[in-house]
Design a protein around this motif. Structure first.
Motif, PDB file in Angstrom:
ATOM      1  N   SER A 235       0.666  -1.358  -0.112  1.00  0.00           N
ATOM      2  CA  SER A 235       0.056  -0.209   0.111  1.00  0.00           C
ATOM      3  C   SER A 235       0.806   1.184  -0.045  1.00  0.00           C
ATOM      4  O   SER A 235       2.022   1.295   0.466  1.00  0.00           O
ATOM      5  CB  SER A 235      -0.904  -0.147   1.291  1.00  0.00           C
ATOM      6  N   PHE A 238       0.663   4.044   4.336  1.00  0.00           N
ATOM      7  CA  PHE A 238       0.938   3.210   5.278  1.00  0.00           C
ATOM      8  C   PHE A 238       1.380   3.573   6.762  1.00  0.00           C
ATOM      9  O   PHE A 238       2.126   4.728   6.592  1.00  0.00           O
ATOM     10  CB  PHE A 238       1.819   1.880   4.940  1.00  0.00           C
ATOM     11  N   PRO A 268      -1.712  -0.869   6.059  1.00  0.00           N
ATOM     12  CA  PRO A 268      -2.097   0.206   5.259  1.00  0.00           C
ATOM     13  C   PRO A 268      -3.025   1.171   6.177  1.00  0.00           C
ATOM     14  O   PRO A 268      -3.772   0.889   7.002  1.00  0.00           O
ATOM     15  CB  PRO A 268      -3.145  -0.692   4.462  1.00  0.00           C
TER      16      PRO A 268
END
Length: 460
Positions: A235, A238, A268
């Protein structure tokens, strides 16, 4: 004074020897194990203060490696082991191949080694007995029953990752059950694993980012898609957990504990701080779901890789208890460094030997004198951060005080000489600051004598 890191292997006792202790040397019966003092021989209370070491570093806030250089280091770590079933290497979890038969064939070599060691009197069960041939035959039977699979799961709770499909331990000496040779690692909440094959008797062959091994049913959450696994691991927004065992809550009211998060876990980010909490995508027994974590227990993005921050966060784990292969959620020498480096986005391998090869460069010190090793340490520290490796162990070298070098590391213990051919083990079992002269006068020799490689994280 620059800073050096010494790190150790995931599949090792993570123990090391100190200078002889007078009382231990006079012990008439040469006991096999004695408790070590809290402040270890050769160290002073100020050595346990991170500020002592940070104050000796020239420009401690200089960035040792940029994010681009860290990415290069991570790619090197992925290339370290191309062999299937590499114990403690690094795996491309999403895109990497997963040939179950090749992995099982490689694992057969491990069974063969243990079988041979058992016939020579070097392998024992927990009850002190010698493992019978049927013990190894059962492992081979289960491993051969391959049912290939390719699914992804989040680890929902602490789970043993076994080297072979058995919950029984295997040990080097009768009664010495501290180091289970069949415990390869421990999976922790938030780890993503890929199922490679399902087998008989409830065993599943899985690949984690570091180790391939066996788990029994119950430790994994439900299947998640390949896309969800890739998104969780990569991601763009994060947080990284900076406080060990940080609670992940199901609600902003801090109710319903989903899991506890280890230092270095990346989650995330869904929403930045509000009322002291950060909203994240969290692991749970139901799979991925919204969760909340204390804002002061995480950092948005990775920390900059500076020596000040590295030393400060290493000392936050001072006196944490030792856990072989991550047993009970604790750490061994290589796990200590793996989680520490993860705060900065550096993806170390799990095993100390691989860790010692993962830096920007490595210095072979195996044939060096102590004076030459001291110069090698100085050179490594001038360039940045270094991991110092001796077979079976790895440490973070902090620097020099007077004539002695010091490191912080997670380890089981060290040895002192008692009589010719016999050492006493001084049990430490925690993260400690030590001099590299530990072990001097023992059969195993001192740390500094045994150091064979220094991995440098820094620029030429």
């Amino acid at each position: 004074m620059a800073l050096v890191l010494l790190a150790a292997a995931g599949s090792s006792a993570c123990s090391a020897p100190p200078p002889p202790v007078a009382d231990a040397l006079q012990e008439p019966e040469c006991q096999s194990v004695l408790p070590a003092p809290h402040v270890l021989p050769g160290t002073r209370p100020e050595h346990r203060d991170p500020g002592f070491w940070i104050s000796r570093i020239e420009d401690p806030d200089a960035v040792v490696l940029t994010p681009a250089e860290i990415d290069e280091s991570n790619q090197r770590a992925l290339r370290l082991s191309q062999e299937p079933a590499g114990i403690g290497a690094r795996f491309a979890l999403i895109d990497g191949s997963g040939d179950a038969q090749a992995i099982v064939d490689a694992m057969q070599k491990g069974i063969d080694r243990h079988r041979a060691a058992a016939t020579e009197g070097h392998r024992f069960l927990a009850n002190g007995g010698v493992p019978p041939e049927a013990f190894f035959g059962d492992l081979e039977r289960i491993q051969r029953a391959i049912e290939p699979a390719r699914t992804f799961h989040l680890v929902a709770r602490l789970t043993d990752l076994r080297c072979h499909p058995t919950a029984a331990g295997l040990y080097e000496a009768p009664g010495d059950t501290d180091f289970d040779l069949l415990l390869c690692s421990t999976l922790r909440p938030g780890d993503v694993v890929r199922v490679i094959s399902r087998h008989a008797d409830g065993w599943t062959l899985v690949r984690s980012p570091h180790v391939e091994g066996w788990i029994q049913d119950g430790g994994l959450g439900p299947e998640i898609t390949t896309e969800a696994a890739a998104s969780f691991l990569g991601s763009e927004r994060f947080v990284v957990v900076t406080e060990d065992r940080a609670p992940l809550w199901a609600s902003a009211a801090r109710r319903n504990l989903l899991a506890t998060a280890r230092v270095g876990l990346r989650l995330p980010l869904l929403e930045e701080e509000r009322a002291g909490l950060v909203r994240v995508l969290a692991p749970s027994s139901d799979g991925l779901r919204e969760g909340f974590v204390e804002a002061d227990a995480v950092n948005v993005g990775y920390l900059p890789f500076t020596r000040r921050l590295l030393v400060a966060h290493a000392f936050r784990q001072l006196d944490d208890t030792f856990g072989w292969a991550g047993a009970a959620g604790d750490r061994d020498c290589s796990a200590f460094l793996l989680d520490l480096f993860a705060l900065f986005g550096l993806q170390l391998p799990r095993n100390s030997q691989f860790q010692s090869l993962a830096g920007s460069s490595a210095i072979d010190t195996s044939a060096m004198s102590e004076a030459e090793k001291s110069r090698a340490f100085e050179h490594a520290l001038e360039r940045g951060v270094a991991l110092a490796f001796m077979p079976g162990h790895i440490m973070l070298l902090l620097g020099r005080d007077g004539p002695d070098w010091f490191a912080i590391h997670q380890f089981s213990g060290y040895r002192v000489g008692c009589r010719p051919g016999h050492d006493v083990k001084m049990a430490v079992d925690r993260v400690s600051v030590t001099t590299l002269r530990l072990g001097e006068g023992s059969e195993r020799r001192s740390f500094v004598e045994r150091i064979s490689r220094v991995a440098v994280f820094g620029r030429e």
